[in-house]
Design a protein around this motif. Structure first.
Motif, PDB file in Angstrom:
ATOM      1  N   UNK A 259     -21.019-111.648 -68.276  1.00  0.00           N
ATOM      2  CA  UNK A 259     -21.394-110.876 -67.181  1.00  0.00           C
ATOM      3  C   UNK A 259     -22.715-110.441 -66.974  1.00  0.00           C
ATOM      4  N   UNK A 260     -23.320-109.869 -66.018  1.00  0.00           N
ATOM      5  CA  UNK A 260     -24.868-109.495 -66.025  1.00  0.00           C
ATOM      6  C   UNK A 260     -25.150-108.771 -64.553  1.00  0.00           C
TER       7      UNK A 260
ATOM      8  N   UNK B  92     -28.381-102.226 -58.451  1.00  0.00           N
ATOM      9  CA  UNK B  92     -27.461-103.208 -59.367  1.00  0.00           C
ATOM     10  C   UNK B  92     -26.351-103.754 -58.711  1.00  0.00           C
ATOM     11  N   UNK B  93     -26.183-105.061 -58.724  1.00  0.00           N
ATOM     12  CA  UNK B  93     -25.055-105.572 -58.443  1.00  0.00           C
ATOM     13  C   UNK B  93     -24.254-106.456 -59.534  1.00  0.00           C
ATOM     14  N   UNK B  94     -22.900-105.948 -59.921  1.00  0.00           N
ATOM     15  CA  UNK B  94     -22.670-106.824 -61.123  1.00  0.00           C
ATOM     16  C   UNK B  94     -22.017-108.145 -60.637  1.00  0.00           C
ATOM     17  N   UNK B  95     -22.319-108.884 -61.813  1.00  0.00           N
ATOM     18  CA  UNK B  95     -21.636-110.369 -61.559  1.00  0.00           C
ATOM     19  C   UNK B  95     -21.032-110.775 -62.792  1.00  0.00           C
TER      20      UNK B  95
ATOM     21  N   UNK C 165     -14.687-111.994 -58.768  1.00  0.00           N
ATOM     22  CA  UNK C 165     -14.993-111.024 -57.881  1.00  0.00           C
ATOM     23  C   UNK C 165     -15.036-109.645 -58.701  1.00  0.00           C
ATOM     24  N   UNK C 166     -16.153-109.075 -58.458  1.00  0.00           N
ATOM     25  CA  UNK C 166     -16.044-107.567 -59.063  1.00  0.00           C
ATOM     26  C   UNK C 166     -15.013-106.728 -58.425  1.00  0.00           C
ATOM     27  N   UNK C 167     -14.434-105.811 -59.120  1.00  0.00           N
ATOM     28  CA  UNK C 167     -13.241-104.970 -58.700  1.00  0.00           C
ATOM     29  C   UNK C 167     -13.727-104.163 -57.553  1.00  0.00           C
TER      30      UNK C 167
END
Length: 78
Positions: free
Chosen positions: A35-36, A44-47, A74-76
């Motif tokens: 994850x990054x 900030x968008x989680x991937x 898919x992010x929660x």
């Protein structure tokens, strides 16, 4: 043959990648989750991705192992 290091390098070379945000979330002999963060116009968008690994390479360093396939996670939701 694509390695896990190739995938990490690909992610870290993205212009929106937040420097030093990539971590190994989990790993076992069959796969790993990485994850990054991505900079989406100052937010900030989680991937997160799952990388399928070759179990026969379980004694090798993670970065050297073959990335058989990858799938986005898919992010929660909120």
């Amino acid at each position: 043959m694509t390695t896990v290091q190739d995938k990490i390098t690909e992610i870290e070379s993205l212009t929106e990648y937040v420097k030093n945000s990539l971590i190994i979330h989990s790993i076992d002999s069959r796969g790993t989750v990485i994850k990054w963060l991505m900079d989406n116009q100052g937010v900030a968008e989680r991937k997160k991705i799952f990388i399928e690994l070759n179990p026969a390479e379980s004694e090798m360093a993670l970065e050297s192992r073959t990335a058989i396939s990858t799938i986005d996670i898919e992010p929660p939701g909120d």
